[in-house]
Design a protein around this motif. Structure first.
Motif, PDB file in Angstrom:
ATOM      1  N   THR A   5       0.652  -1.093   0.056  1.00 31.35           N
ATOM      2  CA  THR A   5      -0.120  -0.102  -0.052  1.00 31.35           C
ATOM      3  C   THR A   5       0.831   1.197  -0.144  1.00 31.35           C
ATOM      4  OG1 THR A   5      -0.142  -0.172   2.417  1.00 31.35           O
ATOM      5  CG2 THR A   5      -2.012  -1.148   1.224  1.00 31.35           C
ATOM      6  N   ASN A   7       2.951   2.042  -2.157  1.00 32.89           N
ATOM      7  CA  ASN A   7       3.236   2.273  -3.430  1.00 32.89           C
ATOM      8  C   ASN A   7       1.779   3.052  -4.001  1.00 32.89           C
ATOM      9  OD1 ASN A   7       5.670   1.564  -3.769  1.00 32.89           O
ATOM     10  ND2 ASN A   7       5.306  -0.614  -4.261  1.00 32.89           N
ATOM     11  N   LEU A   8       0.656   3.027  -3.324  1.00 36.54           N
ATOM     12  CA  LEU A   8      -0.333   3.717  -3.707  1.00 36.54           C
ATOM     13  C   LEU A   8      -0.501   5.195  -3.757  1.00 36.54           C
ATOM     14  CD1 LEU A   8      -3.221   1.203  -2.092  1.00 36.54           C
ATOM     15  CD2 LEU A   8      -2.243   1.273  -4.335  1.00 36.54           C
ATOM     16  N   TRP A 273      -5.498   3.238 -11.406  1.00 35.69           N
ATOM     17  CA  TRP A 273      -4.594   4.243 -10.377  1.00 35.69           C
ATOM     18  C   TRP A 273      -4.787   5.740 -10.420  1.00 35.69           C
ATOM     19  CZ3 TRP A 273      -0.250   2.797  -7.660  1.00 35.69           C
ATOM     20  CH2 TRP A 273       0.593   3.925  -7.280  1.00 35.69           C
ATOM     21  N   ARG A 276      -7.857   6.315  -8.410  1.00 34.73           N
ATOM     22  CA  ARG A 276      -7.666   6.181  -7.044  1.00 34.73           C
ATOM     23  C   ARG A 276      -7.101   7.555  -6.549  1.00 34.73           C
ATOM     24  NH1 ARG A 276      -5.517   0.870  -4.294  1.00 34.73           N
ATOM     25  NH2 ARG A 276      -7.434  -0.055  -4.945  1.00 34.73           N
ATOM     26  N   ASP A 287      -4.789  -4.712  -7.055  1.00 41.67           N
ATOM     27  CA  ASP A 287      -3.821  -5.899  -7.046  1.00 41.67           C
ATOM     28  C   ASP A 287      -4.260  -7.184  -7.778  1.00 41.67           C
ATOM     29  OD1 ASP A 287      -2.072  -4.505  -5.295  1.00 41.67           O
ATOM     30  OD2 ASP A 287      -2.899  -5.581  -3.354  1.00 41.67           O
ATOM     31  N   LEU A 312       3.891  -1.864 -10.206  1.00 41.94           N
ATOM     32  CA  LEU A 312       3.432  -2.781  -9.139  1.00 41.94           C
ATOM     33  C   LEU A 312       3.975  -4.161  -9.331  1.00 41.94           C
ATOM     34  CD1 LEU A 312      -0.030  -1.204  -8.546  1.00 41.94           C
ATOM     35  CD2 LEU A 312       2.235  -0.710  -7.275  1.00 41.94           C
TER      36      LEU A 312
END
Length: 315
Positions: A5, A7-8, A273, A276, A287, A312
């Motif tokens: 997470t 990397n989000l 992405w 988000r 994921d 990712l």
């Protein structure tokens, strides 16, 4: 690494954006149709099942075109049979080119279809072997019969921003073709940048012109190819103009067998992405989606072109 997470992206909303969008996943149909080697039916079925499992509620599964047109999709009846347990109703549309294609789709028990027209005469001839006017005439009984059977109907229009044979396509010409198809009784319009030449100002102008013609953003989806790296920026522009349905292909797969300059579609992962980060709900498990792209890349023997998948998934 996949699933971390940290990397989000941080969520920072922007004014004028929708709270939620619907992703119309085209990977199994538009994404695979241009593959030179035939993908086994069981792989296609697992692909669809994985996409559904990742939270994609609308997945265009296949096309009932003649096998000689697109051999990759000649297994449409078998694929739908394998997917019977996952359902292929209103959220599992299939492409049909004519009444024979509709007959086959109805026999397979589908609940939604899509027809595909062209904004230009040259591509209409190359794709359907008909003029634009003849294409509309061909689609008229298809839409009528589909609606009588209770099916949901989408109208694709290709070459809305540029044509490799005719060059830039006038906005007024695109709007005219879109209006003729929607007047048949279609539920939704998808405007396609088949060769990926559109830019944000062009997108805004076309959407505004469609709205002025009586085709609002609420009935319009966008379908961008990423030939020149503009697909995501064009999509975000469309969202700011009221569009809430976006066509995308998991892993950025795709192309058009009748337009060599048409490269991959907007990658679904890249779209998720961006959404988000903007606080726009998509209902998609990123994921699981990245995992699906990595799996499909293995099946096809090459890495995914999606930037998010590479980041990712370590691809």
């Amino acid at each position: 690494m996949l699933g971390m997470t940290a990397n989000l992206p941080m969520t920072v909303p922007m004014d004028g954006m929708p709270d939620r969008i619907t992703i119309y996943e085209v990977g199994p149909r538009d994404g695979l149709q241009n593959e030179k080697s035939v993908v086994p039916t069981e792989v296609k079925a697992e692909f669809v099942q994985r996409l559904v499992g990742a939270g994609l509620e609308t997945v265009e599964t296949t096309s009932f075109v003649p096998p000689s047109w697109i051999p990759q999709l000649s297994d449409a009846p078998d694929l739908l049979q394998q997917l019977a347990d996952t359902g292929h109703g209103p959220k599992r549309p299939v492409l049909v080119p004519n009444e024979r294609g509709l007959d086959n789709a109805l026999a397979a028990g589908v609940g939604a279809i899509a027809i595909f027209g062209s904004a230009t005469e040259t591509f209409a001839q190359k794709n359907l072997n008909r003029s634009v006017a003849e294409s509309v005439e061909m689609f008229t009984p298809v839409v009528r019969r589909a609606r009588e059977a209770g099916l949901w109907v989408r109208a694709y229009v290709s070459m809305c921003f540029g044509d490799p044979w005719e060059g830039p396509v006038p906005v007024e010409q695109v709007v005219d073709v879109c209006a003729r198809l929607m007047d048949l009784g279609c539920d939704q319009l998808s405007i396609g940048d088949t060769i990926g030449v559109g830019t944000v100002g062009h997108v805004a102008k076309l959407l505004e012109s469609l709205d002025a013609q009586g085709i609002p953003a609420s009935k319009t989806a966008v379908h961008f190819h990423d030939t020149y790296g503009q697909a995501l920026s064009n999509t975000l522009t469309a969202l700011r103009h009221g569009v809430t349905v976006v066509d995308a292909s998991t892993g950025g797969l795709g192309g058009c067998p009748y337009a060599r300059s048409a490269t991959g579609n907007l990658a679904t992962e890249d779209l998720v992405w961006a959404c988000r980060g903007l606080g726009i709900e998509t209902g998609v498990d990123l994921d699981a989606l990245v995992g699906t792209s990595l799996w499909m890349a293995e099946q096809l023997g090459r890495p995914s072109p999606s930037a998010v998948v590479r980041a990712l998934g370590g691809a």
